[in-house]
Design an enzyme around this catalytic site. Structure first.
Site, PDB file in Angstrom:
ATOM      1  N   ASP A  18       0.840  -1.205   0.000  1.00  0.00           N
ATOM      2  CA  ASP A  18       0.000   0.000   0.000  1.00  0.00           C
ATOM      3  C   ASP A  18       0.877   1.259   0.000  1.00  0.00           C
ATOM      4  OD1 ASP A  18      -2.658   1.359   0.561  1.00  0.00           O
ATOM      5  OD2 ASP A  18      -1.489   2.021   2.301  1.00  0.00           O
ATOM      6  N   GLU A  48       1.591  -0.472  -4.913  1.00  0.00           N
ATOM      7  CA  GLU A  48       0.605   0.526  -5.312  1.00  0.00           C
ATOM      8  C   GLU A  48       1.332   1.832  -5.592  1.00  0.00           C
ATOM      9  OE1 GLU A  48      -1.465   2.751  -2.695  1.00  0.00           O
ATOM     10  OE2 GLU A  48      -3.116   3.257  -4.021  1.00  0.00           O
TER      11      GLU A  48
HETATM   12  C1  QV4 Z   1      -8.055  13.859   7.485  1.00  0.00           C
HETATM   13  C2  QV4 Z   1      -7.522  15.095   6.779  1.00  0.00           C
HETATM   14  C3  QV4 Z   1      -6.047  15.256   7.068  1.00  0.00           C
HETATM   15  C4  QV4 Z   1      -5.827  15.320   8.555  1.00  0.00           C
HETATM   16  C5  QV4 Z   1      -6.325  14.009   9.169  1.00  0.00           C
HETATM   17  C6  QV4 Z   1      -6.143  14.025  10.662  1.00  0.00           C
HETATM   18  O1  QV4 Z   1      -7.688  14.908   5.360  1.00  0.00           O
HETATM   19  O2  QV4 Z   1      -5.598  16.468   6.447  1.00  0.00           O
HETATM   20  O3  QV4 Z   1      -4.456  15.490   8.855  1.00  0.00           O
HETATM   21  O4  QV4 Z   1      -7.722  13.835   8.860  1.00  0.00           O
HETATM   22  O5  QV4 Z   1      -6.254  12.669  11.128  1.00  0.00           O
HETATM   23  C7  QV4 Z   1      -8.986   8.911   5.921  1.00  0.00           C
HETATM   24  C8  QV4 Z   1      -9.907  10.103   5.669  1.00  0.00           C
HETATM   25  C9  QV4 Z   1      -9.083  11.391   5.607  1.00  0.00           C
HETATM   26  C10 QV4 Z   1      -8.291  11.565   6.921  1.00  0.00           C
HETATM   27  C11 QV4 Z   1      -7.399  10.312   7.041  1.00  0.00           C
HETATM   28  C12 QV4 Z   1      -6.554  10.364   8.315  1.00  0.00           C
HETATM   29  O6  QV4 Z   1     -10.558   9.906   4.414  1.00  0.00           O
HETATM   30  O7  QV4 Z   1      -9.975  12.497   5.457  1.00  0.00           O
HETATM   31  O8  QV4 Z   1      -7.462  12.724   6.848  1.00  0.00           O
HETATM   32  O9  QV4 Z   1      -8.199   9.123   7.083  1.00  0.00           O
HETATM   33  O10 QV4 Z   1      -7.365  10.494   9.423  1.00  0.00           O
HETATM   34  C13 QV4 Z   1      -7.720   5.276   2.357  1.00  0.00           C
HETATM   35  C14 QV4 Z   1      -8.720   6.370   1.960  1.00  0.00           C
HETATM   36  C15 QV4 Z   1      -8.420   7.684   2.641  1.00  0.00           C
HETATM   37  C16 QV4 Z   1      -8.328   7.465   4.128  1.00  0.00           C
HETATM   38  C17 QV4 Z   1      -7.162   6.494   4.366  1.00  0.00           C
HETATM   39  C18 QV4 Z   1      -6.882   6.264   5.840  1.00  0.00           C
HETATM   40  O11 QV4 Z   1      -8.648   6.551   0.554  1.00  0.00           O
HETATM   41  O12 QV4 Z   1      -9.489   8.579   2.370  1.00  0.00           O
HETATM   42  O13 QV4 Z   1      -8.105   8.727   4.801  1.00  0.00           O
HETATM   43  O14 QV4 Z   1      -7.514   5.238   3.770  1.00  0.00           O
HETATM   44  O15 QV4 Z   1      -8.053   5.855   6.517  1.00  0.00           O
HETATM   45  C19 QV4 Z   1      -2.999   8.682  -3.035  1.00  0.00           C
HETATM   46  C20 QV4 Z   1      -1.911   7.705  -2.626  1.00  0.00           C
HETATM   47  C21 QV4 Z   1      -2.382   6.272  -2.672  1.00  0.00           C
HETATM   48  C22 QV4 Z   1      -3.687   6.106  -1.882  1.00  0.00           C
HETATM   49  C23 QV4 Z   1      -4.708   7.100  -2.448  1.00  0.00           C
HETATM   50  C24 QV4 Z   1      -6.032   7.011  -1.702  1.00  0.00           C
HETATM   51  O16 QV4 Z   1      -0.781   7.855  -3.482  1.00  0.00           O
HETATM   52  O17 QV4 Z   1      -1.390   5.416  -2.108  1.00  0.00           O
HETATM   53  O18 QV4 Z   1      -4.223   8.422  -2.341  1.00  0.00           O
HETATM   54  N1  QV4 Z   1      -4.170   4.722  -1.937  1.00  0.00           N
HETATM   55  C25 QV4 Z   1      -3.854   3.839  -0.816  1.00  0.00           C
HETATM   56  C26 QV4 Z   1      -5.041   2.934  -0.483  1.00  0.00           C
HETATM   57  C27 QV4 Z   1      -6.174   3.782   0.100  1.00  0.00           C
HETATM   58  C28 QV4 Z   1      -5.737   4.346   1.458  1.00  0.00           C
HETATM   59  C29 QV4 Z   1      -4.316   4.689   1.492  1.00  0.00           C
HETATM   60  C30 QV4 Z   1      -3.469   4.510   0.438  1.00  0.00           C
HETATM   61  C31 QV4 Z   1      -3.764   5.098   2.808  1.00  0.00           C
HETATM   62  O19 QV4 Z   1      -5.468   2.284  -1.641  1.00  0.00           O
HETATM   63  O20 QV4 Z   1      -7.358   3.024   0.268  1.00  0.00           O
HETATM   64  O21 QV4 Z   1      -6.501   5.547   1.726  1.00  0.00           O
HETATM   65  O22 QV4 Z   1      -3.379   3.880   3.427  1.00  0.00           O
HETATM   66  O23 QV4 Z   1      -3.213   8.592  -4.409  1.00  0.00           O
END
Ligand code: QV4
Ligand code: CA
Length: 512
Positions: A212, A248
């Protein structure tokens, strides 16, 4: 043989690009958010009989429990520890799943979330899927253990501490991805701790890993922990087998970080695949299926043997990650089946089929405000088991695309033709195309607004074939369309543009 063993020992041979599937199996399915007990059942009752090579499972390690919004799917991307303990089940259930799936030749690939721990705003306490205490504020994760020393806080140059500009490769690696506490992967302690977690899973019997957020780790730091990984468990794999690695890395072009920078570690997820195929099938910007004649690297995709490909994934089917509006999903069922059929028939890449759950999409100002919805669950928040209906579809809100006849039969098609080249391309210079795979299989698409009625060179031996899109070969007869291939290998195809599924696929194992 000795040379190969030596190469394997030093990890030099290409094994980490090989999915380690059982012989002749060429596709995996992402059973997104499924419970381990249900995956074990699915391996035995469905995936093995239909020749699926393996399952990508949701992150198995303990994660934060988010209650606002209520238990979103993405809480599993906020690790609290590396204990095998989540809504999908505990370590015993995980071990049972891996063993039962391996025993029927279906591999398990783990979604490894090792770039970060939970969000900086996750607070402190024991609101985690296994009750482990943590304190996001002080970066304290005693159940690993990780402490403040193990995070990148001091290394990030942005004011917010988060990634603000994807053109800056240092921010992308050393700052927080949407607030997720970023691990210091240059530290030996962090590298060996991650390797320890992954080796624990290898010992249990998994075949490889989806890494990831790989874009957010330096390729060299990743290599440092990947090189510490053991060979796969010899109970199910020959000695010296290296774990399959697919990273990824979202690379649609236009950023300094590219997929090719990660090739030394393993394959990469090729997001251009679904994004471009979606624009072709939707006929955007004048694109048409006849352009797919040179589909593959000519379209700017990574080399086939470095690509993990898919039409949609758990992020971009709900507007997260990348790919945008062109991405086809189960919500666009008719075009989606054509896209998945094309992917499984075409030789490019190692293929992954998505298997989703439904959620109440609700758009406000162009945004789906319900994109966070977690899997079907009971009142206590526990994930529901997957009910199987009489007609073999899944109940509740489990979509089970992998059980759709058109998709399941194309997984079989891909296995049957896996040794054959891409041959006998035909197109009408518009959206009617056809191609074969040597002498084993042939597929025809009609995405024009008029009928396809065409005699085509199939490359197949003469005989009567069952179309595996409109039906099956059952008890010596075709339940759907029959196709007659004459002795010269030609056959006549008629596909109405109003057909439920405007494509036909035949192969030598669906021949009467
Ligand atoms: C929020 C604010 C931040 C703040 C934070 C405080 O945005 O500015 O600092 O709160 O805690 C969730 C929420 C998001 C929140 C975050 C942390 O949606 O609003 O931040 O948690 O609390 C998945 C979801 C995200 C989720 C994350 C963790 O898509 O929305 O965030 O899980 O729960 C890029 C990357 C790529 C990524 C993609 C989504 O290059 O690598 O974005 N894809 C992978 C996974 C994806 C996952 C993550 C990465 C993170 O496929 O499912 O994100 O592990 O393109
Ligand atoms: Ca990072």
């Amino acid at each position: 043989m000795r040379v190969l063993l030596l190469l394997a020992a030093v990890g030099l041979c290409g094994a980490q690009y090989s999915p380690n599937t059982a012989y002749g199996r060429t596709a995996i399915v992402h059973l997104f958010e499924w419970r381990w007990a249900d995956i074990a059942l699915e391996c035995e009752r469905y995936l093995a009989p239909y020749g699926f090579g393996g399952v990508q499972v949701s992150p198995p390690n303990e994660n934060v429990v988010v209650t606002s919004p209520y238990r979103p799917w993405w809480e599993r991307y906020q690790p609290i520890s590396y204990n095998i303990c989540t809504r999908s089940g505990n370590e015993d259930e995980f071990r049972e799943m891996v063993s039962r799936c391996n025993n029927v030749g279906v591999r398990i690939y783990v979604d490894a979330v090792v770039n970060h721990m939970c969000g900086s705003g996750a607070g402190y306490g024991t609101h985690s899927t296994c009750g482990s205490y943590f304190d996001a504020g002080t970066r304290d994760f005693p159940s690993v253990p990780y402490s403040g020393w193990d995070f990148n806080d001091g290394k990030c140059s942005t004011y917010s501490g988060e990634i603000e500009n994807y053109q800056d490769i240092y921010q992308v690696r050393d700052c927080r991805l949407s607030g997720l506490l970023d691990l210091a992967l240059e530290k030996d302690y962090v590298r060996s701790t991650i390797a320890g977690y992954l080796n624990h899973l290898i010992d249990i019997g998994v075949a490889g890993f989806r890494i990831d957020a790989a874009k957010h780790m330096w390729p060299g730091d990743m290599k440092a922990f990947l090189d510490q990984l053991n060979d796969l468990n010899t109970q199910w794999f020959s000695s010296g087998t290296r774990p399959f690695i697919y990273q990824e890395v979202i690379d649609l072009g236009g950023e300094p970080i590219t997929g090719s920078q990660y090739f030394d570690n393993g394959r990469v997820t090729e997001f251009k695949y679904g994004a471009k195929l979606g624009t072709v099938l939707r006929k955007w910007d004048g694109k048409k299926m006849s352009y797919l004649k040179n589909w593959g690297e000519d379209w700017g995709l990574v080399p086939s043997d470095r690509a993990l490909v898919f039409v949609d994934n758990h992020d971009n089917q709900r507007g997260h990650g990348a790919g945008g509006a062109s991405i086809l999903t189960f919500w666009d069922a008719r075009l989606y089946k054509m896209a998945v059929g094309f992917m499984l028939a075409h030789p490019y890449g190692f293929t992954r089929v998505m298997s989703s759950f439904r959620w109440p999409r609700y758009y406000e100002n162009g945004e789906d405000v319900n994109d966070w919805y977690g899997p079907p669950h009971n009142s206590d928040g526990s994930t529901k088991s997957v009910p199987i209906n009489e007609d073999t579809t899944c109940g509740d809100d489990w979509v089970c695309e992998h059980r759709w006849r058109q998709i399941r039969n194309m997984v079989v098609f891909r296995n049957v033709v896996s040794t054959e080249d891409f041959t006998n391309w035909w197109d009408n210079d518009s959206n009617q195309v056809a191609f074969g795979r040597g002498s084993k299989g042939f597929i025809v698409f009609n995405n024009d607004d008029w009928e396809l009625n065409q005699s085509l060179e199939t490359g197949l031996p003469a005989g009567t074939y069952c179309d595996v899109i409109s039906g099956d070969k059952e008890d010596g007869r075709c339940t759907g369309i029959e196709v007659y291939v004459s002795s010269d290998g030609r056959a006549n195809f008629q596909i109405s543009n109003n057909a439920e599924d405007p494509f036909i696929a035949i192969h030598v194992e669906a021949k009467l």
